[in-house]
Design an enzyme around this catalytic site. Structure first.
Site, PDB file in Angstrom:
ATOM      1  N   ARG A 249      33.442 -76.260 -25.098  1.00  0.00           N
ATOM      2  CA  ARG A 249      34.348 -75.356 -25.792  1.00  0.00           C
ATOM      3  C   ARG A 249      33.598 -74.037 -25.900  1.00  0.00           C
ATOM      4  O   ARG A 249      32.386 -74.030 -26.194  1.00  0.00           O
ATOM      5  CB  ARG A 249      34.664 -75.923 -27.184  1.00  0.00           C
ATOM      6  CG  ARG A 249      35.714 -75.143 -27.927  1.00  0.00           C
ATOM      7  CD  ARG A 249      37.110 -75.467 -27.464  1.00  0.00           C
ATOM      8  NE  ARG A 249      38.090 -74.752 -28.260  1.00  0.00           N
ATOM      9  CZ  ARG A 249      39.211 -74.221 -27.787  1.00  0.00           C
ATOM     10  NH1 ARG A 249      39.514 -74.354 -26.511  1.00  0.00           N
ATOM     11  NH2 ARG A 249      40.046 -73.607 -28.586  1.00  0.00           N
ATOM     12  N   GLU A 300      35.136 -64.772 -35.061  1.00  0.00           N
ATOM     13  CA  GLU A 300      34.783 -65.825 -34.096  1.00  0.00           C
ATOM     14  C   GLU A 300      36.059 -66.497 -33.574  1.00  0.00           C
ATOM     15  O   GLU A 300      36.769 -67.143 -34.343  1.00  0.00           O
ATOM     16  CB  GLU A 300      33.890 -66.834 -34.829  1.00  0.00           C
ATOM     17  CG  GLU A 300      33.151 -67.785 -33.947  1.00  0.00           C
ATOM     18  CD  GLU A 300      32.131 -68.604 -34.744  1.00  0.00           C
ATOM     19  OE1 GLU A 300      31.258 -68.015 -35.431  1.00  0.00           O
ATOM     20  OE2 GLU A 300      32.221 -69.843 -34.698  1.00  0.00           O
TER      21      GLU A 300
END
Ligand code: FAD
Length: 367
Positions: A249, A300
């Site tokens: 990821r 983020e």
């Protein structure tokens, strides 16, 4: 004739600790990294006097006194304690789940009151054999905490519905029946004063280091330079993806400098809601109790990984684990190559664990 005892591919924590110990034992090392800086993912970029954690927020924590003493050789640590907060549907909640969170959720003031609600929700919504992450979380913490603080955050993080995610992602959920917002329960915690680069510089002092050097662009010539190679890059790349690529990821970081002293009052604020594309905002100065007139924040964003992007979190499903085992079997047959670190072992490691792992491998090697 080889010029070096070790060619160390990757100047992350693993490579740097290995190099430091080998150098101390009189071995000649060359450390290379394909990035334009050393430090790997703990690297901090100085933006207007603020240490920005370029590859995501890093908080050092450990229970191991030996590892704590080890890092303290290179930098003094401040007394930062990680106490993130989470925003869900416009309300703020303390993390990890503790008496403050339960008060914010239900107005409960005693452990008995909070426990009663959680236990009754586990009874009502829990599963005996949870088959996915949603069922697992409901069985561990009940409906309200799951729906308010876990579900949408986790779905953003992994890009999948909680019902499609494996149960094992959440093994335990830290629940505290005390008013304690300290996220980690380790004995030692802090941020190195002067940033993580100080530790990296200390580890690499006196060791030949080259940045902007990709091992695979000049593999043959580089390999001839040393008796042994310490490889901390991706293991599938090392074997030219012959069993297929291991999946990760990825994350994207968006930095903004703001002309104000204090943006969010905390280093880490999580955003739980699914309609906000980022999972958290980091305000870096708070890691070091900064007094600057300005601030730097980072949003983020979790992202789908492709080979061109940074690999952050391994996706530990059966398919990837089977592939990794095939690569590992090949790596065990190598005589002059030592594989270590998060990318070569396809494993999420905290910093204290990667240091322990590097120390163990270098000790075995030098004995
Ligand atoms: P890396 O730091 O990734 O180093 C590997 C290096 O190898 C890289 O610099 C790379 O450029 C280089 N490399 C790869 N391939 C090649 C090649 N072909 N040629 C040359 N160089 C190459 N841990 C904590 O304890 N606390 C935290 O709060 C924390 N937060 C984290 C947040 C995020 C978002 C992530 C992803 C991790 C976090 N960690 C945290 C874990 C920490 O980042 C790791 O433990 C540590 O960085 C691993 O070090 P490493 O040397 O194995 O890998």
């Amino acid at each position: 004739m080889q010029k070096y005892d070790y060619l160390i591919v990757g100047a992350g924590l693993f490579g740097c600790v290995f190099a430091y110990e080998a150098n101390k034992a009189g071995k000649k090392c060359l450390v290379i990294d394909k990035r334009n800086h050393v430090g790997g993912n703990v690297y901090c970029e100085n933006v207007d006097g603020i240490n920005v954690h370029k590859y995501g927020a890093h908080i050092f924590h450990t229970n191991d006194k030996q590892i704590w003493d080890y890092v303290n050789q290179f930098a003094e640590f401040n007394n930062y304690v990680n106490s993130p907060v989470s925003i869900s549907k416009g309300k703020l909640y303390n993390l990890p789940f503790n008496m403050n969170t339960f008060y914010q959720l239900w107005g409960t003031k005693t452990p008995e009151e909070a426990k009663k609600i959680i236990e009754s929700q586990i009874k009502e919504y829990g599963f005996e054999n949870p088959k996915n992450l949603e069922e697992q979380a409901l069985s561990l913490i009940g409906k309200d905490v799951y729906e308010t603080l876990i579900k949408e955050y986790t779905e953003k993080q992994w890009g999948k519905k909680a019902t499609e995610l494996p149960a094992f992602i959440i093994k335990r959920l830290p629940v505290r029946y005390t008013f304690n917002n300290n996220y980690f329960s380790d004995k030692y915690q802090g941020i190195p004063i002067g940033g993580y680069n100080k530790i990296i510089d200390g580890l690499l002092e006196g060791i030949e280091t080259k940045t902007n050097v990709d091992f695979f662009e000049n593999k043959e010539a580089l390999s001839k330079l040393a008796t042994k190679i310490v490889y901390t890059g991706k293991i599938d790349e090392f074997y030219n993806y012959k069993f297929g690529n291991l999946e990760y990821r990825s994350l994207r970081f968006e930095n903004t400098s703001l002309e104000k002293e204090n943006h969010q009052g905390n280093a880490v604020v999580n955003y739980n809601d699914g309609d906000i594309p980022y999972t958290r905002i980091i305000e870096h100065k708070h890691f070091e109790f900064g007094k600057q007139k300005h601030t730097v924040i980072t949003k983020e964003f979790p992202e789908q990984w492709t080979k061109e992007k940074e690999a952050y979190y391994p996706i530990n499903n059966d398919e990837n684990q089977n592939k990794y085992q095939q690569y590992k079997a090949l790596s065990l047959q190598e005589n002059n190559i030592i594989f270590g670190g998060r990318l070569a072992e396809y494993k999420y490691y905290d910093m204290h664990q990667i240091i322990a792992s590097a120390l163990q491998k270098v000790k075995k090697e030098l004995n």
